[in-house]
Scaffold this active site. Structure first.
Site, PDB file in Angstrom:
ATOM      1  CB  ILE A 155      35.117  13.729  21.085  1.00 49.24           C
ATOM      2  CG1 ILE A 155      33.586  13.763  20.984  1.00 49.24           C
ATOM      3  CG2 ILE A 155      35.900  13.606  19.822  1.00 49.24           C
ATOM      4  CD1 ILE A 155      33.233  15.412  20.417  1.00 49.24           C
ATOM      5  CG  ASP A 174      40.502  16.615  29.909  1.00 47.41           C
ATOM      6  OD1 ASP A 174      40.298  17.478  30.901  1.00 47.41           O
ATOM      7  OD2 ASP A 174      39.670  16.397  29.086  1.00 47.41           O
ATOM      8  CB  THR A 230      37.694  17.022  15.054  1.00 48.34           C
ATOM      9  OG1 THR A 230      37.994  16.230  16.012  1.00 48.34           O
ATOM     10  CG2 THR A 230      37.981  16.438  13.710  1.00 48.34           C
ATOM     11  NE  ARG A 232      32.661  24.823  19.003  1.00 53.07           N
ATOM     12  CZ  ARG A 232      32.034  23.928  18.674  1.00 53.07           C
ATOM     13  NH1 ARG A 232      32.659  22.800  18.194  1.00 53.07           N
ATOM     14  NH2 ARG A 232      30.848  23.310  18.990  1.00 53.07           N
ATOM     15  CG  ASP A 256      35.242  18.832  10.734  1.00 51.60           C
ATOM     16  OD1 ASP A 256      34.954  19.069   9.568  1.00 51.60           O
ATOM     17  OD2 ASP A 256      34.475  18.703  11.548  1.00 51.60           O
ATOM     18  CD  GLU A 261      33.363  26.550  12.055  1.00 54.96           C
ATOM     19  OE1 GLU A 261      32.361  26.089  12.427  1.00 54.96           O
ATOM     20  OE2 GLU A 261      34.493  25.724  12.154  1.00 54.96           O
ATOM     21  CG  HIS A 280      32.475  22.486  12.477  1.00 55.51           C
ATOM     22  ND1 HIS A 280      32.657  23.636  13.321  1.00 55.51           N
ATOM     23  CD2 HIS A 280      32.199  21.434  13.258  1.00 55.51           C
ATOM     24  CE1 HIS A 280      32.591  23.197  14.581  1.00 55.51           C
ATOM     25  NE2 HIS A 280      32.530  21.963  14.696  1.00 55.51           N
ATOM     26  CB  ILE A 281      30.819  17.881   7.926  1.00 54.54           C
ATOM     27  CG1 ILE A 281      31.920  17.458   7.319  1.00 54.54           C
ATOM     28  CG2 ILE A 281      30.103  18.633   7.396  1.00 54.54           C
ATOM     29  CD1 ILE A 281      32.765  16.098   7.525  1.00 54.54           C
ATOM     30  N   GLY A 282      32.183  16.935  11.428  1.00 56.09           N
ATOM     31  CA  GLY A 282      32.769  15.830  11.923  1.00 56.09           C
ATOM     32  C   GLY A 282      31.622  14.835  12.723  1.00 56.09           C
TER      33      GLY A 282
END
Length: 322
Positions: A155, A174, A230, A232, A256, A261, A280-282
């Site tokens: 992502i 990362d 987008t 957590r 998002d 939730e 949370h609809i990504g």
């Protein structure tokens, strides 16, 4: 009652393309937004060999309720709602549909970034209310500015490519990423906080990075930074982010995902103009729905084949638990 091995889905459906791969199994659904208690009860009643996790999660109690269980397969990329330690102790594999929703989530992150920079939501409401703010509004141009990405998996790299195409400088953190493309510069977190004009989160939630965005890290950012999440909700200390938005340290936040939730109501972000929110609809697109379903089922079947599970429901699988 069917004699086929059971696959339990913590949701109300699977994509037809994914369901077609499970013709040798009985597929049982928990229904929409099941609770942990619902999942435990269904596991006890059906003793599945596999659980495909769409909503809620899987804990040790669920695993104990299903002696035949051999695999827990996430219908998505984040496995933080699955007790992986408990699964490992019981010899149960945990898999994820890594990359299956990368395009969808990266596009949502870009949409939130653009909405924050261009005041899309606020100007839309002003227009509907009869205002014409051309003489007073000033947007933010993203070209030439720096976006800092925390997480450079499927992502994050997809988002990085889009940001680069817009003329943004892309830096990222990362510790597990290798062979990064030329348009992404690896940096440490101190550099990312210091140099980013916008920050976008694309990493899994772990005990080590919970509350990564907090009062201390936000204070080290550029004044007026944009924050996009987008990934957590637990990655962000929500009261600290609200305080930073109210003070102007954060220009806007596009979110998002949230610590709890579905989002609690009322919530401290409700009614705050500095927040663009989505539920949370990504990863929720028609294409991602199919891709995640197929990946989750294929992961499930691969583990079951590797462990020799071809037995009927209630029978003891041939693979021994660790």
């Amino acid at each position: 009652m069917s004699s086929k091995p059971v696959i339990l889905v913590t949701g109300a459906d699977l994509a037809p393309q994914a369901l077609a791969l499970l013709e040798d199994h009985e597929v049982v659904y928990t229904g929409k937004t099941p609770t942990q208690a619902d999942i435990v009860a269904m596991a006890r009643a059906h003793n599945p060999v596999g659980i495909i996790v769409r909503y809620s999660g899987v804990n040790a109690e669920t695993m104990n309720a299903a002696p035949a269980l051999r695999v827990i397969s996430k219908h998505g990329s984040g496995t933080d709602t699955i007790d992986k330690t408990a699964a490992a102790e019981r010899g149960i594999a945990v898999t994820a549909a890594v990359g299956a929703n990368a395009a969808a989530v990266a596009e949502q992150a870009l949409a939130l970034l653009l909405a924050c920079a261009k005041s899309v939501v606020q100007l839309n409401q002003r227009m509907h209310d009869g205002h014409w703010d051309k003489a007073t509004h000033k947007g933010l141009e993203l070209g030439g500015r720096t976006v800092g990405l925390v997480g450079l998996g499927a992502i994050g790299l997809r988002f990085a490519k889009m940001a680069d195409a817009m003329g943004m400088r892309v830096i990222g953190f990362d510790p597990f990423a290798k062979n990064l493309p030329e348009h992404v510069t690896a940096v440490d977190l101190d550099t990312l906080w210091r140099e980013a004009d916008a920050i976008s989160l694309h990493c899994p939630l772990t005990p080590e990075n919970k509350g990564l965005i907090n009062a201390q890290t936000l204070a080290r950012c550029k004044p007026g930074v944009i924050v996009v999440n987008t990934a957590r909700g637990g990655l962000i200390d929500e009261p600290a982010l609200l305080a930073a938005v109210l003070s102007g340290q954060v220009r806007m936040a596009g979110l998002d995902s949230f610590c709890i939730e579905p989002m609690s109501h009322p919530h401290i972000f409700h009614g705050q103009p500095g927040f663009i929110l989505s539920p949370h609809i990504g990863g929720v697109t028609s294409d991602a729905y199919v891709n995640m379903g197929l990946a989750a089922v294929k992961n499930t079947l691969a583990v079951l084949a590797a462990t020799g599970v071809t037995t009927a429901r209630g029978a003891t699988p041939s693979a021994a638990r660790v």
